[in-house]
Every structure is written in structure tokens, then in C-alpha cells.
Enzyme design. Structure first.
Site, PDB file in Angstrom:
ATOM      1  N   SER A 140       0.855  -1.184   0.000  1.00  0.00           N
ATOM      2  CA  SER A 140       0.000   0.000   0.000  1.00  0.00           C
ATOM      3  C   SER A 140       0.889   1.231   0.000  1.00  0.00           C
ATOM      4  O   SER A 140       2.042   1.189   0.459  1.00  0.00           O
ATOM      5  CB  SER A 140      -0.893  -0.002   1.253  1.00  0.00           C
ATOM      6  OG  SER A 140      -1.537   1.238   1.433  1.00  0.00           O
ATOM      7  N   TYR A 153      -2.801  -0.730  10.901  1.00  0.00           N
ATOM      8  CA  TYR A 153      -2.641  -1.140   9.508  1.00  0.00           C
ATOM      9  C   TYR A 153      -1.363  -0.538   8.909  1.00  0.00           C
ATOM     10  O   TYR A 153      -0.580  -1.244   8.255  1.00  0.00           O
ATOM     11  CB  TYR A 153      -3.869  -0.699   8.713  1.00  0.00           C
ATOM     12  CG  TYR A 153      -3.829  -1.030   7.246  1.00  0.00           C
ATOM     13  CD1 TYR A 153      -4.200  -2.290   6.784  1.00  0.00           C
ATOM     14  CD2 TYR A 153      -3.431  -0.082   6.307  1.00  0.00           C
ATOM     15  CE1 TYR A 153      -4.177  -2.596   5.433  1.00  0.00           C
ATOM     16  CE2 TYR A 153      -3.404  -0.382   4.953  1.00  0.00           C
ATOM     17  CZ  TYR A 153      -3.782  -1.638   4.525  1.00  0.00           C
ATOM     18  OH  TYR A 153      -3.747  -1.934   3.178  1.00  0.00           O
TER      19      TYR A 153
END
Length: 333
Positions: A140, A153
């Protein structure tokens, strides 16, 4: 290139993983689907078969290394030697750091970070003796840039990046032909925002611009077929985030401090109340690949095409420059 190959996908029951297995089915691969939600797994396997591939489901919690090893053993027994392993599975908590309980942090880290460690370990234990194979880590932009409300996260994605770099250099030291690459994703319209544990007042949303999961999945499958590059970036927003973090991290801190909390919540929807941190949300319901932001999501990315065709693009630019110089010289003559 993947026809007849054995490809393992974790997090295969929904979201990006679900879109990945569908593309693999279209390519005629033998797809091993790993996740917890058996309804989502069954639906994903049916899509693989309908697309022309072969599918087998292997229910497992990637946070448990014993379950991951058992799944890998079963894959090789039922489908054959693993050629590609794609790590996608994750979970998280949407909340300010102080509102995340210690056991929730541990669980998020166990799934989102250690799930990749155990998957990579299982893949390498089988690939290294054969001296072939590909591992793809789904990353990501948040592997480079932390944002508010997603500390668990973001921490896990940063950890995956560091872990992958370490493993890559070990493989290089050993002159191994096993390849490992990472694909950094932008905001994607997946069920994540409907089923991740949230303590926000409003329904969580991806930070725009938002891309459909098929954009991310296509880039991941491309990376599996072209693993020599250490990393791929998907979406102009990912490129801008990573470059911006390198150039002006303090400026981005201040910007996210002003906008990051509001930009991750909708104005009109309440949270769903569903949470998949401890139990799968798709055990009895199939969520599919898409979330609830279809109307706001893009189904293509120019940046992805440019990154996958940069050799051709460079050659075209060089040819154009050469032609321009030749024309200029001719005019002078």
C-alpha cells in the site's frame, strides 16, 4: 504465462484477493484460495472455474503459522508444486490509536503483518529447494506514509516492506532464482470499509481517488508474471504519496493532521456494525470483490500502464527525440 501454474492467494474470499483469483481463472491457472470465510471462498472458487481455471479452497487463518503450513502442504498434495504465492489477506481497526485495545493491535499485526511472514515462509520452504517460484506481496502507499485512524494497519504495511527487502537481499546473496516483489496500492473500493472493525462515528471510506479492485488485481497478476522489478506502484495517488513522503514528510504530516480524519469518513452513512477482526464477515455471506463506493471509483489507471510499459515508453521517447534532432539537422543543412 500462468496457464496451468499453481498459484496460492491469501485473502481470496473478498476484495482485491477475490478480483485476483478471477483474473487467474481467466489465465487458466490452478488457484488455491486461502481465507477464513467459507461462503466467500466457495463463491470465489466458482468464479475461477467459470472463468476457465481450476480452483480449490483451503480455509485457514493466516495469523496461525501452523494453519498456513498445513494449507501449503494440502495445496501441493492436491494441485501440485506451488509456482506463485500472492499475499493479500489483512484486517485492521479504524480508530484513533488510543481507542484500539492491545489485543486488537496484536490481532491486526498477526493477520496483516505476520500473515505475510508465514505465507512467505511457507512458500520459500517449498520454492527454494526447487530454485524457482514467485512471491508477490500486496502492499500500500501506506507502507511509506502513515495516516490517522489506521495506525495498526500502517504499522503492519511498513513492516511488510522492511521484511520483504530483507528477504529479497537474502535471496540475492544466495543467487536464488526465486523472485519476490511488492505491489503498492492506492485506495481501493473493497468490502474492507464495510467489515473492518470501526469505532468511527461515520462509515469509513477510502481516501479519494478510489480505484476498483480489478485495477489493483491486474497489477498484482502482472507482477506475478514479471517479478524481476522489486516494486510496482498502482495509481497516480500512490506515486504522489511515496514521492511526496520522500521530499516533504513534514508538510504531509501537517496536511494529514488537518484533513486525514474527515477524509476517511462519509457524511451520509453510519457504520455497518460488522467486524471481521476476530471472525470472518463472509462466513455466511458473500461480499464479493467490490465495496460500496462503485459510483466514485475508477476502473483504470494511466500510471499502471506507464509503469508496466516504461521500457517501450522510454524507447518511444528516445526515438521521438532522435527524429526531432535529425529533422533539426536536416533543416539546418
Amino acid at each position: 504465462m500462468l496457464k496451468g501454474k499453481v498459484v496460492v492467494v491469501t485473502g481470496a474470499s473478498g476484495g482485491v484477493g477475490r478480483a485476483v483469483v478471477r483474473i487467474l481463472g481467466e489465465k487458466g491457472a490452478k488457484v488455491a484460495l486461502i481465507a477464513r470465510g467459507e461462503t466467500g471462498l466457495a463463491a470465489g472458487a466458482a468464479e475461477v472455474g467459470a472463468a476457465g481455471g481450476t480452483a480449490k479452497v483451503f480455509p485457514a487463518d493466516v495469523a496461525d503459522h501452523r494453519q498456513v503450513e498445513a494449507a501449503a502442504d494440502a495445496v501441493e498434495k492436491e494441485l501440485g508444486p506451488i509456482d506463485v504465492w500472492i499475499n493479500v489477506a489483512f484486517s485492521s481497526v479504524f480508530a484513533p490509536f488510543g481507542e484500539v485495545e492491545p489485543e486488537e493491535y496484536e490481532r491486526t499485526t498477526a493477520v496483516t503483518y505476520l500473515g505475510y511472514v508465514w505465507g512467505t515462509r511457507a512458500a520459500l520452504r517449498r520454492m527454494r529447494p526447487r530454485n524457482r517460484g514467485v512471491i508477490v506481496q500486496t502492499g500500500s502507499a501506506l507502507a511509506y506514509r502513515g495516516i490517522p485512524l489506521q495506525s495498526a494497519y500502517c504499522g503492519a504495511k511498513h513492516a511488510i516492506k522492511g521484511f520483504t527487502e530483507s528477504v529479497r537481499t537474502e535471496l540475492m546473496h544466495d543467487h536464488s532464482d526465486v523472485k519476490i516483489t511488492m505491489v503498492q496500492l492506492p485506495a481501493v473500493n473493497t468490502p474492507q470499509f464495510d467489515w473492518v472493525l470501526s469505532r468511527l462515528r461515520r462509515h469509513p471510506q477510502p481516501v479519494p481517488p478510489i480505484f476498483q479492485p480489478e485495477v489493483a488485481a491486474g497489477a498484482i497478476v502482472y507482477a506475478a508474471e514479471h517479478p524481476s522489478r522489486r516494486e510496482y506502484w498502482v495509481g497516480g495517488s500512490t506515486a504522489a504519496t511515496i514521492i511526496g513522503e520522500r521530499l516533504a514528510p513534514g508538510l504531509i504530516d501537517r496536511y494529514l493532521g488537518r484533513t486525514g480524519v474527515k477524509s476517511q469518513q462519509t457524511d451520509e452513512k453510519q457504520p455497518t456494525g460488522v467486524a471481521n477482526l476476530w471472525e470472518p464477515a463472509d462466513e455466511d455471506r458473500d461480499y464479493g470483490a467490490h465495496g460500496s463506493f462503485d459510483r466514485r471509483s475508477k476502473d483504470r489507471s494511466v500510471q499502471v500502464w506507464l509503469s508496466q510499459n516504461r521500457t517501450r515508453l522510454t524507447a518511444a521517447l528516445a526515438a521521438t527525440a532522435t527524429a526531432a534532432l535529425a529533422l533539426r539537422a536536416a533543416r539546418k543543412r
